[in-house]
Structures are given as C-alpha cells and as structure tokens.
Enzyme design. Structure first.
Site, short mmCIF file in Angstrom:
data_model
loop_
_atom_site.label_atom_id
_atom_site.label_comp_id
_atom_site.label_asym_id
_atom_site.label_seq_id
_atom_site.Cartn_x
_atom_site.Cartn_y
_atom_site.Cartn_z
N HIS A 244 0.79 -1.22 0.00
CA HIS A 244 0.00 0.00 0.00
C HIS A 244 0.84 1.30 0.00
O HIS A 244 0.79 2.08 -0.93
CB HIS A 244 -0.92 0.03 1.23
CG HIS A 244 -1.79 -1.18 1.39
ND1 HIS A 244 -2.89 -1.45 0.59
CD2 HIS A 244 -1.72 -2.22 2.26
CE1 HIS A 244 -3.45 -2.59 0.98
NE2 HIS A 244 -2.76 -3.08 1.99
O1 RIB Z 1 -5.24 -0.17 4.48
C1 RIB Z 1 -3.85 -0.13 4.33
C2 RIB Z 1 -3.25 0.93 5.20
O2 RIB Z 1 -3.51 0.64 6.56
C3 RIB Z 1 -1.72 1.00 5.08
O3 RIB Z 1 -1.31 2.32 5.31
C4 RIB Z 1 -1.25 0.12 6.20
O4 RIB Z 1 0.05 0.47 6.67
C5 RIB Z 1 -2.28 0.42 7.25
O5 RIB Z 1 -1.89 1.62 7.90
#
Ligand code: RIB
Ligand code: CA
Length: 314
Positions: A244
C-alpha cells in the site's frame, strides 16, 4: 535540475510504511524530508514511534527528525491492526531497539510551524496512516491549509470496497472525522486507494528481486514483506499481498506510473455499518465538486522496478 521537493511523512509503521520511508530515503535528489511524524494506527503510538526510528537506523538516517503525534483518533477509540503487522507492528525481522531520540516538539506543532515557516505552497504532506495528526493540524490552525502544496495519501477504496470492514479502508476507518476534515479542507489531494494498491502484489518473483540486492536493508525489507503479506495471501488466496504505502512516495518520483480522475469524495461518519467509507463520485452523478484526484490504475511492473532500483541505492 529542480531542487528536491520538501515533504513531511506522516506514518504508522507498519511494514508497508517502512517500505515507503525507505523509498523516500533512497531518493535524496528528488525529496527533502523535513521530518517524519508518527501517529497511532497499525499499532499504538509508542510502537509507531519506535518503528519509525528502527527504519531510520536501519537505513543510516538518524539525521532525520522523528516527531510523535496524537495517540488516538479525533472522536473515536483507536483501532489497531496487529493481526496484519504483528504485535510490534514491524514483525518479521529481529532488530535492536532504536537509540536515536524522538524530537521534543509534538508532531502537530511541528507540522503547523513548518507550514508557517516554509514558503507557501512548497511543502507536501505524505500520509501513510490514519489522518489524525493532519485533522488536528487543520482544526487547530486553519490558516495553514492554503499553505500546503498537496496532500498525497494512501487511503480509501471504492471499486475494491474496504479491508477492515466491507465498506472502509483501515486508514480512513480508524479516524473518519479527521479524514472528513481533510477532504473538506480545500487542500489539493491525491488519493492512493485500495483500487490501486490491490494491483501491487508482492509476488515471489518481485520479492526475490529485492532479496537479490543483497544489502542488509534489502534483506530486512524482504523479511518484513514476507511477514506482512501472509495475512493477505490467506485472505485473498494470492501470490503475495498488496503493497500500500510506497505508492505515495512512488507518485512523487514517477507520477506517470499512475492514472485517475478528479472527483468528489465524501467520508461516512454517521453509520456504524459504513463508518469510514470513502464515497467516491467516480461517475460524477452527485453534482458535488471534485475535491480529490483519485487514482485508479498503476503500472505494476514499473512500480516494483522503481522500488527495487531505489532500494538498491541504500
Ligand atoms: O489499508 C492499508 C493501510 O492501513 C496501510 O497504510 C497500512 O500500513 C495500514 O496503515
Ligand atoms: Ca500505514
């Protein structure tokens, strides 16, 4: 040669946050990191603070200043994600406790002061976790909103739905009220939602190319990724898991990797069923004005080629 872009990284490390921070560290020609501000999210603030400093020390960047922010959302109880990231938030690799100090200034104060001090329109906020620090900044000092060049965030989801609930992505779900403040602030926003990050799977082939770099930071990163992806591999039945947070930094380095459109995004803050949902008016049916550039497509191979090349420089 343009001067490096000034950024503040707001983060809740998290293995994928660590990859984003490492990508920024590997790009000093393009990015000047004014500070790293940590927030409660994947794990409580005490651990996100520790983890940010673990990443700094792993990459030999104890010169970077780390500031602790808020330890809870603006109007809700904290929800964490140890089930994904492990009890420390950086499970997967055994590393010594950090010795570098945290700055004494609170992260919210640091962000406000920096935005007031730096020339207007020159500082980009890169948010990798819940928006609690940024929501507090904008609530306490609305004068700084027009001084922010851009907020580039990982958060939300539309076509892919949610990951912490069927409707909501974790970062927005944890602090929907902060997100509502940010999306109504008028600050230029670039959003990397699950619709993009679910195209960025840490497949074995991609992780092996990072392992082949052979340096200690790369080895540790592989250990983190192999831990981090196990939850999503089981959930999605996939080869690897979605990566992500590095999308935020990759966008600053190679924006052409991504494409999307300007549209209206509103945040659900009333219904428990859909709390934290990013209601993206992708088809422009609401008549509400666009307030964000929402990314939808990414060159996945190009993204991992960038990541691997830059990791090899640390
Ligand atoms: O949904 C993914 C996000 O949530 C990313 O930033 C992961 O690190 C968590 O913080
Ligand atoms: Ca994160």
């Amino acid at each position: 040669m343009t001067s490096p872009r000034k950024i503040i990284i707001d983060t809740d490390p998290g293995q994928d946050d660590a990859a984003a921070i490492m990508l920024a560290f590997a790009s000093p020609g393009e990015l000047e990191i004014l500070g790293i501000t940590v927030v409660a999210g994947n794990v409580p603030l005490r651990l996100t603070s520790r983890n940010a400093r673990v990443v700094c020390e792993l990459c030999g960047r104890t010169d970077v200043k780390v500031y602790e922010g808020v330890d809870r959302p603006m109007r809700r109880d904290l929800v964490t994600a140890e089930h994904v990231h492990g009890k420390t938030g950086l499970d997967g690799a055994e590393l010594p406790e950090p010795t570098m100090a945290v700055q004494s200034e609170h992260a919210v104060d640091f962000i406000i002061e920096t935005l007031r001090k730096e020339p207007a329109g020159t500082v980009t906020l890169c948010t990798l976790g819940p928006l609690s620090n940024i929501g507090n900044v904008l609530e306490r000092a609305p004068d700084v909103a027009p001084r922010i060049r851009e907020i580039v965030m990982m958060g939300g989801g539309y076509f892919e739905g949610g990951n912490i609930t069927p409707a909501a992505e974790f970062n927005i779900y944890v602090d929907p009220h902060a997100a509502e403040i940010v999306f109504r602030s008028g600050v230029p926003l670039v959003v990397m939602p699950l619709d993009v990050t679910h195209q960025l799977m840490t497949t074995k082939a991609r992780v092996s190319r990072i392992a082949a770099i052979g340096t200690r930071p790369a080895k540790v990163m592989v250990e983190w990724l192999e831990f981090f992806e196990r939850f999503d591999e089981e959930k999605y039945g996939s080869d690897g898991g979605p990566l992500h947070d590095p999308t935020v930094i990759a966008y600053l380095l190679e924006p052409e990797l991504f494409s999307g459109r300007d549209c209206n995004v509103e945040i659900e803050t009333a219904s428990e069923l859909t709390m934290g949902m990013t209601v993206v008016d992708w088809w422009r049916v609401s008549g509400r004005p666009a307030n964000a550039r929402v990314m939808r497509n990414v060159d996945s191979d190009g993204f991992f080629a960038l990541l691997t090349d830059r990791f090899s420089r640390i």
